[in-house]
Design a protein around this motif. Structure first.
Motif, PDB file in Angstrom:
ATOM      1  N   LEU A  69     101.795  43.845  24.621  1.00  0.00           N
ATOM      2  CA  LEU A  69     102.443  44.977  23.986  1.00  0.00           C
ATOM      3  C   LEU A  69     101.322  45.959  23.810  1.00  0.00           C
ATOM      4  N   ARG A  70     101.675  47.364  23.833  1.00  0.00           N
ATOM      5  CA  ARG A  70     100.678  48.429  23.324  1.00  0.00           C
ATOM      6  C   ARG A  70     100.025  48.013  22.035  1.00  0.00           C
ATOM      7  N   ARG A  71     100.624  47.695  21.117  1.00  0.00           N
ATOM      8  CA  ARG A  71     100.182  47.371  19.618  1.00  0.00           C
ATOM      9  C   ARG A  71      99.121  46.682  19.778  1.00  0.00           C
ATOM     10  N   GLU A  72      99.346  45.321  20.631  1.00  0.00           N
ATOM     11  CA  GLU A  72      98.414  44.360  20.652  1.00  0.00           C
ATOM     12  C   GLU A  72      96.964  44.766  21.489  1.00  0.00           C
ATOM     13  N   ARG A  73      97.148  45.671  22.337  1.00  0.00           N
ATOM     14  CA  ARG A  73      96.019  46.172  23.119  1.00  0.00           C
ATOM     15  C   ARG A  73      95.094  47.049  22.041  1.00  0.00           C
ATOM     16  N   VAL A  74      95.704  47.950  21.129  1.00  0.00           N
ATOM     17  CA  VAL A  74      95.202  48.616  20.060  1.00  0.00           C
ATOM     18  C   VAL A  74      94.374  47.649  19.203  1.00  0.00           C
ATOM     19  N   LEU A  75      95.136  46.732  18.805  1.00  0.00           N
ATOM     20  CA  LEU A  75      94.720  45.875  17.507  1.00  0.00           C
ATOM     21  C   LEU A  75      93.355  44.924  18.280  1.00  0.00           C
ATOM     22  N   ARG A  76      93.822  44.543  19.432  1.00  0.00           N
ATOM     23  CA  ARG A  76      92.368  43.747  20.222  1.00  0.00           C
ATOM     24  C   ARG A  76      91.253  44.539  20.336  1.00  0.00           C
ATOM     25  N   ALA A  77      91.368  45.805  20.634  1.00  0.00           N
ATOM     26  CA  ALA A  77      90.273  46.704  20.759  1.00  0.00           C
ATOM     27  C   ALA A  77      89.573  46.876  19.157  1.00  0.00           C
ATOM     28  N   ASP A  78      90.445  46.980  18.406  1.00  0.00           N
ATOM     29  CA  ASP A  78      89.896  46.949  16.818  1.00  0.00           C
ATOM     30  C   ASP A  78      89.221  45.601  16.420  1.00  0.00           C
ATOM     31  N   LEU A  79      89.823  44.708  16.709  1.00  0.00           N
ATOM     32  CA  LEU A  79      89.089  43.321  16.438  1.00  0.00           C
ATOM     33  C   LEU A  79      87.841  43.218  17.240  1.00  0.00           C
ATOM     34  N   LEU A  80      87.878  43.662  18.629  1.00  0.00           N
ATOM     35  CA  LEU A  80      86.554  43.537  19.230  1.00  0.00           C
ATOM     36  C   LEU A  80      85.395  44.286  18.459  1.00  0.00           C
ATOM     37  N   ALA A  81      85.776  45.442  18.170  1.00  0.00           N
ATOM     38  CA  ALA A  81      84.719  46.249  17.415  1.00  0.00           C
ATOM     39  C   ALA A  81      84.613  45.907  16.136  1.00  0.00           C
ATOM     40  N   ALA A  82      85.331  45.325  15.236  1.00  0.00           N
ATOM     41  CA  ALA A  82      85.086  44.535  14.266  1.00  0.00           C
ATOM     42  C   ALA A  82      84.053  43.201  14.371  1.00  0.00           C
ATOM     43  N   GLU A  83      84.496  42.659  15.294  1.00  0.00           N
ATOM     44  CA  GLU A  83      83.608  41.408  15.757  1.00  0.00           C
ATOM     45  C   GLU A  83      82.087  41.730  16.099  1.00  0.00           C
ATOM     46  N   GLN A  84      82.084  42.988  16.707  1.00  0.00           N
ATOM     47  CA  GLN A  84      80.804  43.579  16.838  1.00  0.00           C
ATOM     48  C   GLN A  84      80.031  43.906  15.668  1.00  0.00           C
ATOM     49  N   ARG A  85      80.845  44.577  14.727  1.00  0.00           N
ATOM     50  CA  ARG A  85      80.018  44.848  13.472  1.00  0.00           C
ATOM     51  C   ARG A  85      79.570  43.812  12.576  1.00  0.00           C
ATOM     52  N   VAL A  86      80.454  42.621  12.691  1.00  0.00           N
ATOM     53  CA  VAL A  86      80.263  41.173  12.245  1.00  0.00           C
ATOM     54  C   VAL A  86      78.854  40.761  12.745  1.00  0.00           C
ATOM     55  N   GLU A  87      78.899  40.784  13.968  1.00  0.00           N
ATOM     56  CA  GLU A  87      77.524  40.319  14.843  1.00  0.00           C
ATOM     57  C   GLU A  87      76.352  41.086  14.221  1.00  0.00           C
ATOM     58  N   GLU A  88      76.619  42.265  14.274  1.00  0.00           N
ATOM     59  CA  GLU A  88      75.200  43.089  13.947  1.00  0.00           C
ATOM     60  C   GLU A  88      75.004  42.825  12.324  1.00  0.00           C
ATOM     61  N   ALA A  89      76.032  42.635  11.665  1.00  0.00           N
ATOM     62  CA  ALA A  89      75.829  42.221  10.088  1.00  0.00           C
ATOM     63  C   ALA A  89      75.065  40.972  10.075  1.00  0.00           C
ATOM     64  N   GLN A  90      75.541  39.805  10.918  1.00  0.00           N
ATOM     65  CA  GLN A  90      74.871  38.676  10.952  1.00  0.00           C
ATOM     66  C   GLN A  90      73.439  38.854  11.469  1.00  0.00           C
ATOM     67  N   LYS A  91      73.155  39.521  12.336  1.00  0.00           N
ATOM     68  CA  LYS A  91      71.725  39.806  12.805  1.00  0.00           C
ATOM     69  C   LYS A  91      70.917  40.212  11.621  1.00  0.00           C
ATOM     70  N   HIS A  92      71.492  41.233  11.037  1.00  0.00           N
ATOM     71  CA  HIS A  92      70.819  41.859   9.975  1.00  0.00           C
ATOM     72  C   HIS A  92      70.324  40.816   8.654  1.00  0.00           C
ATOM     73  N   LYS A  93      71.578  40.219   8.390  1.00  0.00           N
ATOM     74  CA  LYS A  93      71.518  39.064   7.398  1.00  0.00           C
ATOM     75  C   LYS A  93      70.352  38.053   7.833  1.00  0.00           C
ATOM     76  N   GLU A  94      70.228  37.405   9.272  1.00  0.00           N
ATOM     77  CA  GLU A  94      69.181  36.518   9.597  1.00  0.00           C
ATOM     78  C   GLU A  94      67.875  37.399   9.409  1.00  0.00           C
ATOM     79  N   PHE A  95      67.618  38.755   9.612  1.00  0.00           N
ATOM     80  CA  PHE A  95      66.397  39.329   9.728  1.00  0.00           C
ATOM     81  C   PHE A  95      65.947  39.454   8.261  1.00  0.00           C
TER      82      PHE A  95
END
Length: 488
Positions: A269-295
């Motif tokens: 569904l269209r709404r799923e595509r939008v949310l999946r893109a938002d989720l991917l962006a959120a996961e990237q932010r989490v990954e960056e935050a995790q890298k910063h935390k490890e640093f």
């Protein structure tokens, strides 16, 4: 096929269960059923002070607790979303103060004080559900009628062995157990809309009564502790009960697991595509935050390396000494070639020095290491590029496991006498810590130069120059505590 069962903070005398403690970083996605206790490990309380009548953790255990809490909150949430059954035994609420990593300052000079900002933290923050537990104990409970089919089989075996340690003033889940009088919630079931998983909150059970462990005489005649028959029977009953609980939870679920074909792109569904893109962006932010935390974690570890001057020995002490010498303006590094190895060679415009380091658990530094240092000076002078003897320096960390104010003299009288004869400087690394901490917190080239000259000119125990404006670090009082609600 047997269910894979993991227990966290709960020990059972069953080969079907795998045990991990609260500090584990294990993933819950590899298990079908998870039994979890939010009890904090006793080791976390080993170095605490008191604030407002509650335990106040030091920085080390504060960050450790927050890291563990974050891990379990995330893992339990993911496990339930993946269709797993997580059973939580509601142990007493534990509230402690933890460091935020921030300090506030007031005054200046000798009157300057440091206030350590802290937050209130509870063991129930490890659960991904909104709860307001209140410490109350009792044994008289009842199963809520609507959930008899799910809870009754477990409760028929363990109801008499259960004791509520908290009541749930607020809970996002559906109440499954309540007090017989007053209908106060003491158990609940929380489910997601999109999976068959569940978070089941149950009253506490004593998993380790005294009669579960017994002393058994081995073939060598020595006694060892083993599970008793009662413990093995109890574990078998618990495993059977939670497996039945898991079956009941999944059979009562109104959610049908999505078939593979239904998750194809043609049904998206269209709404799923939008949310999946938002989720991917959120996961990237989490990954960056995790890298910063490890640093930041790596930087934090490096920032505390100077403390090794107060308690380390061997290579760890040598590394801390080199950091301290560089703060003074020396070029410093260990030396090793095919025939020679020295703990540290350090140079500055004023001269060249060669040092050896020694740490003793409960003794002062003796003359033996001084002999080794003398041999190293001669060995160093034999190198073609060295034209004159280096100034010998012996770094000693005597009584390294004793608190600094309680330590006797770091060097023996014989070692001090011999050092004066050989023009050797003796440096207690605990005093070096005070000097290097001062230099790590402010740029003071005049003081750094004075420290270098003290090393070059001293024979026997080095006396460091006085700190400007009475800034000696050990003279400062212990930091006070304040809650984070008052950051100013």
């Amino acid at each position: 096929m047997a269910k894979a069962i993991l227990t966290v903070g709960v020990k059972l005398a069953s080969a079907q269960c795998h045990y991990e403690d609260f500090q584990s970083k294990i993933s819950l996605l590899d298990w079908d059923i998870i039994l979890f206790s939010p009890d904090l490990p006793e080791s976390f309380y080993s170095e605490t002070s008191e604030y407002l009548g509650k335990a106040a953790f030091n920085d080390h255990y504060s960050f450790k607790l927050k890291e563990c809490t974050e891990h379990w909150r995330r893992e339990i949430k993911h496990a339930v979303e993946a269709g797993k059954t997580v059973v939580v035994f509601l142990s007493p609420l534990e509230e402690v103060f933890v460091a935020t990593g921030s300090n506030s300052y007031s005054g200046s000079g000798k009157n300057r004080s440091v206030t350590r900002v802290v937050d209130l933290h509870s063991n129930y923050q490890a659960l991904p559900i909104k709860l307001s537990p209140v410490n109350v104990t009792g044994k008289n409970m009842k199963v809520i009628n609507d959930l008899q089919g799910i809870i009754a089989p477990y409760w028929s075996v363990f109801g008499d062995l259960s004791e509520y340690k908290v009541i749930l003033d607020k809970c996002d889940g559906v109440v499954c157990l309540a007090t017989k009088t007053g209908d106060k919630p003491v158990g609940a079931i929380a489910r997601t809309k999109l999976s068959t998983g569940a978070l089941i909150l149950l009253p506490d059970v004593d998993f380790m009564p005294d009669h579960f462990i017994e002393d058994v005489k081995g073939a060598n005649g020595r006694f060892k502790k083993e599970w008793s028959k009662a413990a093995i029977k109890f574990a078998g009953q618990m495993v059977s009960a939670v497996v039945e609980l898991d079956k009941a939870i999944h059979s009562s679920s109104e959610v049908t697991p999505e078939p593979v074909w239904a998750s194809g792109k043609s049904y998206e569904l269209r709404r799923e595509r939008v949310l999946r893109a938002d989720l991917l962006a959120a996961e990237q932010r989490v990954e960056e935050a995790q890298k910063h935390k490890e640093f930041v974690q790596d930087e934090l570890k490096s920032a505390g390396a100077l403390r090794g001057l107060t308690y380390e020995k061997g290579p760890a002490l040598e590394r801390a000494i080199i950091i301290a010498l560089k703060l003074m303006g020396f070029e410093a590094e260990p030396y090793k070639d095919s025939s020679s190895e020295f703990d540290v060679v350090f140079t500055c415009p004023e001269g060249r020095l060669l040092g050896e380091a020694e740490g003793k658990d409960a003794k002062p530094i003796n003359i033996e290491k001084l002999r080794q240092l003398s041999m190293n000076i001669h060995e160093d002078l034999q190198r073609d590029e060295v034209t004159e003897p280096a100034k010998p320096v012996l770094f000693g960390n005597g009584f390294r496991l004793t608190a600094l104010p309680e330590r006797p003299a770091q060097f023996t009288d014989k070692c001090i006498s011999a050092a004066k004869t050989s023009s050797t400087a003796l440096v207690s690394t605990s005093s070096l810590f005070e000097v290097s901490r001062y230099l790590s917190e402010r740029e003071d080239k005049v003081f750094a130069t004075a420290c270098r000259l003290s090393l070059l000119r001293s024979t026997g125990v080095v006396e460091w120059p006085e700190f400007p404006d009475g800034c000696g670090q050990f003279a400062s009082a212990e930091a006070e505590l304040s809650v984070s609600e008052s950051p100013d």
